[in-house]
Enzyme design. Structure first.
Site, PDB file in Angstrom:
ATOM      1  N   THR A  29      83.320  45.839  34.176  1.00 29.17           N
ATOM      2  CA  THR A  29      82.183  46.070  35.110  1.00 29.17           C
ATOM      3  C   THR A  29      83.155  46.371  36.322  1.00 29.17           C
ATOM      4  OG1 THR A  29      80.178  44.492  34.001  1.00 29.17           O
ATOM      5  CG2 THR A  29      80.510  44.540  36.310  1.00 29.17           C
ATOM      6  N   GLY A  30      81.352  47.366  37.297  1.00 30.70           N
ATOM      7  CA  GLY A  30      83.152  47.685  38.293  1.00 30.70           C
ATOM      8  C   GLY A  30      82.564  48.732  38.923  1.00 30.70           C
ATOM      9  N   ASP A  85      88.245  47.294  31.209  1.00 32.00           N
ATOM     10  CA  ASP A  85      87.482  46.569  32.228  1.00 32.00           C
ATOM     11  C   ASP A  85      88.809  47.042  33.282  1.00 32.00           C
ATOM     12  OD1 ASP A  85      86.330  45.118  33.638  1.00 32.00           O
ATOM     13  OD2 ASP A  85      85.816  43.092  32.075  1.00 32.00           O
ATOM     14  N   GLY A  86      88.276  46.314  34.913  1.00 31.53           N
ATOM     15  CA  GLY A  86      88.989  46.420  36.111  1.00 31.53           C
ATOM     16  C   GLY A  86      89.461  45.166  36.406  1.00 31.53           C
ATOM     17  N   ALA A  87      90.425  44.811  37.570  1.00 29.62           N
ATOM     18  CA  ALA A  87      90.232  43.861  38.587  1.00 29.62           C
ATOM     19  C   ALA A  87      91.222  43.878  39.576  1.00 29.62           C
ATOM     20  CB  ALA A  87      92.199  43.571  37.279  1.00 29.62           C
ATOM     21  N   ASP A  88      90.595  42.199  39.742  1.00 32.24           N
ATOM     22  CA  ASP A  88      91.297  42.561  41.052  1.00 32.24           C
ATOM     23  C   ASP A  88      92.269  42.221  41.893  1.00 32.24           C
ATOM     24  OD1 ASP A  88      87.711  42.837  41.308  1.00 32.24           O
ATOM     25  OD2 ASP A  88      88.116  40.582  40.504  1.00 32.24           O
ATOM     26  N   LYS A  98      89.926  38.029  38.008  1.00 33.34           N
ATOM     27  CA  LYS A  98      89.108  39.048  38.176  1.00 33.34           C
ATOM     28  C   LYS A  98      87.590  38.212  38.713  1.00 33.34           C
ATOM     29  CE  LYS A  98      87.453  41.128  34.046  1.00 33.34           C
ATOM     30  NZ  LYS A  98      87.091  42.429  35.039  1.00 33.34           N
ATOM     31  N   GLY A  99      86.601  39.036  38.755  1.00 34.23           N
ATOM     32  CA  GLY A  99      84.940  38.062  38.759  1.00 34.23           C
ATOM     33  C   GLY A  99      84.576  38.518  40.403  1.00 34.23           C
ATOM     34  N   GLU A 107      82.799  39.109  31.016  1.00 37.07           N
ATOM     35  CA  GLU A 107      83.961  39.709  30.644  1.00 37.07           C
ATOM     36  C   GLU A 107      84.917  38.753  30.072  1.00 37.07           C
ATOM     37  OE1 GLU A 107      83.907  42.532  34.563  1.00 37.07           O
ATOM     38  OE2 GLU A 107      84.510  40.728  34.702  1.00 37.07           O
TER      39      GLU A 107
HETATM   40  C1  5RP Z   1      83.691  42.430  37.863  1.00 39.84           C
HETATM   41  C2  5RP Z   1      85.431  42.274  37.801  1.00 39.84           C
HETATM   42  C3  5RP Z   1      85.930  43.179  37.858  1.00 39.84           C
HETATM   43  O1  5RP Z   1      86.294  43.912  37.402  1.00 39.84           O
HETATM   44  C4  5RP Z   1      86.791  43.381  39.270  1.00 39.84           C
HETATM   45  O2  5RP Z   1      86.196  43.447  40.310  1.00 39.84           O
HETATM   46  C5  5RP Z   1      87.482  45.074  40.278  1.00 39.84           C
HETATM   47  O3  5RP Z   1      86.129  45.417  40.684  1.00 39.84           O
HETATM   48  P1  5RP Z   1      86.440  47.184  40.968  1.00 39.84           P
HETATM   49  O4  5RP Z   1      87.087  47.961  39.947  1.00 39.84           O
HETATM   50  O5  5RP Z   1      85.130  47.781  41.547  1.00 39.84           O
HETATM   51  O6  5RP Z   1      87.419  46.786  41.768  1.00 39.84           O
HETATM   52  O7  5RP Z   1      85.634  41.261  37.373  1.00 39.84           O
HETATM   53  O8  5RP Z   1      83.665  40.902  38.010  1.00 39.84           O
END
Ligand code: 5RP
Length: 231
Positions: A29-30, A85-88, A98-99, A107
């Site tokens: 998600t993201g 998946d993505g990450a912060d 994440k999140g 996730e």
């Molecule tokens: C969502 C997440 C996303 O993977 C994370 O926030 C990265 O999002 P983006 O690609 O928009 O920067 O953990 O719960």
């Protein structure tokens, strides 16, 4: 596209090449994974790619359906071949926070059910230490938010309930829960903290993803670098 969007997209497209016929694919998600879902959809439509996806949020499920990607569930397919998946935030050991998008619980369930978890980020997400300038999102049962916040303070964190951007109360997750964003500063022992937070009654899950990532695709201003887990 700004260079950041361009970097996210290039990381997403490179990672998506790992997906092959007959795989069960976890769909993150993201804003970065959005490029991955669009590309998988393109391959399903134009190249007859045969896959089934397990989405990590309602938002991603909707995007996958629009793209014509067949979906399945963990009931039918509890083991996934790959999740993207993505990450912060990502540290040198490929541990993650994440999140920020609020989807962390689904996730973590989907991503850890996959044989390989592949993370896609732009270079701004790389950090020598987890927690540097980055909160940890914690999903909680709504009635537990005050006692959970107190116990989080005892663990050394500074908690705040995530609010909707329009000011109309707390942000609500796909699971009808709240998110507490916690500033712990730089985290000395991410693995221990992941466990300590999840032991608090009322906590559903937290955004520390420790020792679960196989590889990270990092989009830079120019080019993409793949960082593989060191064994
Ligand atoms: C969502 C997440 C996303 O993977 C994370 O926030 C990265 O999002 P983006 O690609 O928009 O920067 O953990 O719960």
């Amino acid at each position: 596209l700004s260079w950041i969007e361009d970097a996210k997209k290039r990381a997403a497209l490179d990672a998506t090449k790992l997906v092959v016929n007959d795989q069960i694919v976890g769909l993150g998600t993201g804003s970065t994974t959005k490029y991955m879902v669009d590309e998988l959809g393109r391959r399903v439509r134009e190249e007859n790619l045969r896959i089934r996806g397990v989405p990590t949020s309602i938002q991603t499920a909707d995007q996958a359906k629009i793209n014509g990607i067949p979906l399945t569930t963990l009931d039918e397919c509890p083991r996934l071949d790959i999740a993207i998946d993505g990450a912060d935030q990502v540290d040198p050991n490929l541990n993650l926070i994440k999140g920020l998008g609020g989807a962390l619980t689904r996730e973590k369930i989907v991503d850890t059910a996959a044989k390989d978890l592949i993370i896609i980020i732009d270079e701004r997400k790389l950090s020598e230490r987890l927690g540097w300038n980055q909160v940890i999102p914690v999903e909680v049962i709504p009635m537990s938010r005050v006692p959970v916040s107190e116990k989080i303070r005892e663990l050394g964190g500074n908690p705040s309930i995530r609010q909707l951007k329009n000011g109309r109360g707390p942000f609500v997750t796909d699971n009808s829960n709240y998110i507490i964003d916690v500033d712990f500063g730089v985290i000395a022992d991410p693995s221990q903290l992941e466990q300590d937070i999840n032991m608090i009654p009322g906590v559903v899950e937290n955004g520390l993803f420790i020792d679960v990532t196989e590889a990270v695709f990092v989009g830079y201003r120019e080019g993409v670098k793949k960082i593989q887990k060191s064994v």
